[in-house]
Design an enzyme around this catalytic site. Sequence first.
Site, PDB file in Angstrom:
ATOM      1  N   ASP B   9      60.039  53.691  -8.859  1.00  5.01           N
ATOM      2  CA  ASP B   9      58.768  53.604  -8.130  1.00  5.01           C
ATOM      3  C   ASP B   9      57.653  53.675  -9.160  1.00  5.01           C
ATOM      4  O   ASP B   9      57.502  54.705  -9.838  1.00  5.01           O
ATOM      5  CB  ASP B   9      58.671  54.764  -7.130  1.00  5.01           C
ATOM      6  CG  ASP B   9      57.503  54.599  -6.167  1.00  5.01           C
ATOM      7  OD1 ASP B   9      56.480  54.003  -6.574  1.00  5.01           O
ATOM      8  OD2 ASP B   9      57.614  55.076  -5.029  1.00  5.01           O
ATOM      9  N   ILE B  13      55.009  59.916  -8.516  1.00  2.00           N
ATOM     10  CA  ILE B  13      54.832  60.839  -7.380  1.00  2.00           C
ATOM     11  C   ILE B  13      53.606  60.390  -6.587  1.00  2.00           C
ATOM     12  O   ILE B  13      52.525  60.270  -7.131  1.00  2.00           O
ATOM     13  CB  ILE B  13      54.626  62.287  -7.867  1.00  2.00           C
ATOM     14  CG1 ILE B  13      55.828  62.731  -8.693  1.00  2.00           C
ATOM     15  CG2 ILE B  13      54.420  63.221  -6.671  1.00  2.00           C
ATOM     16  CD1 ILE B  13      55.684  64.135  -9.251  1.00  2.00           C
ATOM     17  N   HIS B  14      53.772  60.146  -5.294  1.00  2.00           N
ATOM     18  CA  HIS B  14      52.640  59.709  -4.462  1.00  2.00           C
ATOM     19  C   HIS B  14      52.963  60.045  -3.014  1.00  2.00           C
ATOM     20  O   HIS B  14      53.919  60.772  -2.733  1.00  2.00           O
ATOM     21  CB  HIS B  14      52.366  58.210  -4.660  1.00  2.00           C
ATOM     22  CG  HIS B  14      53.503  57.345  -4.234  1.00  2.00           C
ATOM     23  ND1 HIS B  14      53.479  56.612  -3.076  1.00  2.00           N
ATOM     24  CD2 HIS B  14      54.710  57.138  -4.784  1.00  2.00           C
ATOM     25  CE1 HIS B  14      54.640  55.980  -2.959  1.00  2.00           C
ATOM     26  NE2 HIS B  14      55.401  56.277  -3.985  1.00  2.00           N
ATOM     27  N   GLY B  15      52.162  59.508  -2.080  1.00  2.00           N
ATOM     28  CA  GLY B  15      52.272  59.896  -0.674  1.00  2.00           C
ATOM     29  C   GLY B  15      53.681  59.764  -0.097  1.00  2.00           C
ATOM     30  O   GLY B  15      54.196  60.709   0.507  1.00  2.00           O
TER      31      GLY B  15
END
Lengths: 134, 158
Positions: B9, B13-15
């Site tokens: 990804d 780190i994200h929603g």
Amino acid sequence: MRAFRIVVAAHGDLADAFVSAARLIGGDIEDLQAVGLRPDDSPESFGERLAAACPDDRPLLILTDLVGGTPHNVALVVARGLPTATVISGVNLAVLVEAATCTDALDAGTVERLVALGRSALTDASSLAASRSP
Amino acid sequence: MTLRLVRVDDRLIHGQVVAIWLRALGAKRIVIVDDKTARDEFLREILELAAPPGVPVEVHDVAAGTERVRELATAPEPVFVIMRSPVTALRMREAGVDFPLLNVGGIGAGPGRKPLYRNISASPEEVQAMRRLEELGTRVELRIVENDRPVMFASVKV
């Protein structure tokens, strides 16, 4: 007259929706821009659009929707290169309207006040209503 | 096997990772394997702050990350490993880190990349890395969030 520019950075259509909702309440608001994260965005492509919305060294308030989300992460990177930029994350409409109608300078006191207002704007409304009913 | 998920990804780190995957996986630690992020203290701090309280975030370059993930794979704590590109996953796999599944959840469009599936694009080198991973016995799935139906890379026309 507000002393700073505002950019809302949020997921999908939420950024545009925040801006249009703020205008529904506050009328024509100038120096307010939305940058939405699209499904096919990379952090780099989103960062380019966000940076383009922050073109000069006028004081700038970036409001993002979610701590830890890509708009928030990228806004912190973009703001690093802009000494006059401040990022507040977890924006709600109360904060946006308050910021949009603010006439104070964008200093630490203003930022603190906006964050406190945003926290107090989130409330268990049913309990509040129940405690007031006879 | 305590690598709960190995994911590609480019947002790291994200929603989706915090709100959906972390909860679904029950992972207690996030390990980011990325050379660029490992070199930049500010980016590392942003990622550490992006994770929920109580979930430690480690950021390693590919060399150190390979050793760290190898070590964590045999420890009891459930771990979530995230990298930007399938090329990194292949480097780890070829260095002997065994994982049966690679989840590919987000690769943005960019120069040299072609759309693969929904919000996932890939360069020829990334496509080649995913093919090679499958040859080595690692299944590659395209799945953005946990409740999406996984689509196998092998079934997608490239």
